[in-house]
Design a protein around this motif. Structure first.
Motif, PDB file in Angstrom:
ATOM      1  N   ARG A  51      24.170  47.149  -8.291  1.00  0.00           N
ATOM      2  CA  ARG A  51      24.547  45.936  -9.039  1.00  0.00           C
ATOM      3  C   ARG A  51      25.215  46.315 -10.361  1.00  0.00           C
ATOM      4  NH1 ARG A  51      19.951  43.828  -6.489  1.00  0.00           N
ATOM      5  NH2 ARG A  51      18.516  44.503  -8.097  1.00  0.00           N
ATOM      6  N   ASP A  55      29.249  45.567 -11.476  1.00  0.00           N
ATOM      7  CA  ASP A  55      29.634  44.931 -12.739  1.00  0.00           C
ATOM      8  C   ASP A  55      30.521  45.852 -13.580  1.00  0.00           C
ATOM      9  OD1 ASP A  55      28.170  42.659 -12.135  1.00  0.00           O
ATOM     10  OD2 ASP A  55      26.395  43.311 -13.265  1.00  0.00           O
ATOM     11  N   ALA A  96      27.349  44.281  -1.592  1.00  0.00           N
ATOM     12  CA  ALA A  96      26.390  43.177  -1.519  1.00  0.00           C
ATOM     13  C   ALA A  96      26.125  42.561  -2.886  1.00  0.00           C
ATOM     14  CB  ALA A  96      25.085  43.652  -0.901  1.00  0.00           C
ATOM     15  N   ARG A  98      28.373  41.633  -4.917  1.00  0.00           N
ATOM     16  CA  ARG A  98      29.484  40.754  -5.253  1.00  0.00           C
ATOM     17  C   ARG A  98      29.722  39.766  -4.119  1.00  0.00           C
ATOM     18  NH1 ARG A  98      34.149  44.834  -6.320  1.00  0.00           N
ATOM     19  NH2 ARG A  98      35.286  42.897  -6.578  1.00  0.00           N
ATOM     20  N   GLU A  99      30.064  38.547  -4.453  1.00  0.00           N
ATOM     21  CA  GLU A  99      30.262  37.513  -3.423  1.00  0.00           C
ATOM     22  C   GLU A  99      31.314  37.928  -2.400  1.00  0.00           C
ATOM     23  OE1 GLU A  99      29.793  34.416  -1.004  1.00  0.00           O
ATOM     24  OE2 GLU A  99      28.477  34.921  -2.675  1.00  0.00           O
ATOM     25  N   GLU A 100      32.468  38.411  -2.877  1.00  0.00           N
ATOM     26  CA  GLU A 100      33.511  38.801  -1.920  1.00  0.00           C
ATOM     27  C   GLU A 100      33.080  40.013  -1.094  1.00  0.00           C
ATOM     28  OE1 GLU A 100      34.792  40.684  -5.892  1.00  0.00           O
ATOM     29  OE2 GLU A 100      33.743  38.907  -5.223  1.00  0.00           O
ATOM     30  N   ARG A 102      29.893  40.517  -0.136  1.00  0.00           N
ATOM     31  CA  ARG A 102      28.980  39.967   0.880  1.00  0.00           C
ATOM     32  C   ARG A 102      29.766  39.332   2.022  1.00  0.00           C
ATOM     33  NH1 ARG A 102      26.260  38.911  -3.832  1.00  0.00           N
ATOM     34  NH2 ARG A 102      26.930  36.740  -3.962  1.00  0.00           N
ATOM     35  N   LEU A 103      30.882  38.685   1.691  1.00  0.00           N
ATOM     36  CA  LEU A 103      31.727  38.105   2.736  1.00  0.00           C
ATOM     37  C   LEU A 103      32.280  39.207   3.642  1.00  0.00           C
ATOM     38  CD1 LEU A 103      33.692  35.413   0.684  1.00  0.00           C
ATOM     39  CD2 LEU A 103      31.879  35.019   2.367  1.00  0.00           C
ATOM     40  N   ARG A 106      29.522  40.417   5.900  1.00  0.00           N
ATOM     41  CA  ARG A 106      29.242  39.461   6.981  1.00  0.00           C
ATOM     42  C   ARG A 106      30.250  39.600   8.113  1.00  0.00           C
ATOM     43  NH1 ARG A 106      28.276  35.851   2.443  1.00  0.00           N
ATOM     44  NH2 ARG A 106      26.033  35.791   2.133  1.00  0.00           N
ATOM     45  N   LEU A 123      22.513  43.064   4.056  1.00  0.00           N
ATOM     46  CA  LEU A 123      22.460  41.615   3.875  1.00  0.00           C
ATOM     47  C   LEU A 123      21.038  41.088   4.008  1.00  0.00           C
ATOM     48  CD1 LEU A 123      25.703  40.553   5.734  1.00  0.00           C
ATOM     49  CD2 LEU A 123      25.254  40.379   3.284  1.00  0.00           C
ATOM     50  N   VAL A 126      19.460  41.777   0.640  1.00  0.00           N
ATOM     51  CA  VAL A 126      19.981  40.840  -0.358  1.00  0.00           C
ATOM     52  C   VAL A 126      19.342  39.472  -0.162  1.00  0.00           C
ATOM     53  CG1 VAL A 126      22.039  39.616  -1.128  1.00  0.00           C
ATOM     54  CG2 VAL A 126      22.135  42.065  -0.697  1.00  0.00           C
ATOM     55  N   THR A 130      17.082  37.517  -3.008  1.00  0.00           N
ATOM     56  CA  THR A 130      17.513  36.250  -3.608  1.00  0.00           C
ATOM     57  C   THR A 130      16.612  35.094  -3.234  1.00  0.00           C
ATOM     58  OG1 THR A 130      19.038  35.868  -1.774  1.00  0.00           O
ATOM     59  CG2 THR A 130      19.930  36.923  -3.743  1.00  0.00           C
TER      60      THR A 130
END
Length: 132
Positions: A51, A55, A96, A98-100, A102-103, A106, A123, A126, A130
């Protein structure tokens, strides 16, 4: 394409990720991933470090995926296959975070090769983190 068929026959993960998504990893991405992969494995610590990397180094998803497939310098104490797997897990953890990313993970699930295995495992971690 013939490249896609050729790499799929070899079990090359890059055939399962859109080649236009892959980029030559920047030196800082490759180095950071190697540092993380070179630390003693502990999922919680690796997740936290991943993480921070996500960042600190806002490289495109393709650069992280590209770094996952490049061995770089293999530590003397590890076989190349083990080092590769460590890079793959470390990179997937960064994705994982970052949103993009994770996409992208997937999209990899269900590929029937390491990308699917790693993506599914990361995933699930994650999702557990969450949902708490």
């Amino acid at each position: 394409s013939s490249r896609r068929r050729h790499t799929r026959l070899q079990g090359d993960w890059s055939s399962d990720v859109c080649s236009s998504d892959l980029e030559e990893p920047e030196e800082d991405v490759q180095k950071a991933l190697g540092v993380l992969a070179g630390t003693p494995y502990d999922l919680r610590r690796w997740s936290e470090a991943a993480r921070r990397l996500a960042d600190a180094i806002p490289a495109p998803v393709g650069a992280w995926v590209g770094a996952m497939g490049r061995l770089g310098e293999v530590p003397a104490e590890l076989p190349a296959w083990s080092w590769q797997r460590r890079l793959q897990v470390a990179g997937a953890l960064v994705l994982a975070a970052r949103e993009e990313g994770r996409l992208a993970l997937r999209k990899m699930v269900g590929n029937g090769d390491w990308t699917g295995e790693i993506a599914e495992a990361v995933l699930s971690v994650v999702g557990t983190e969450t949902s708490e």
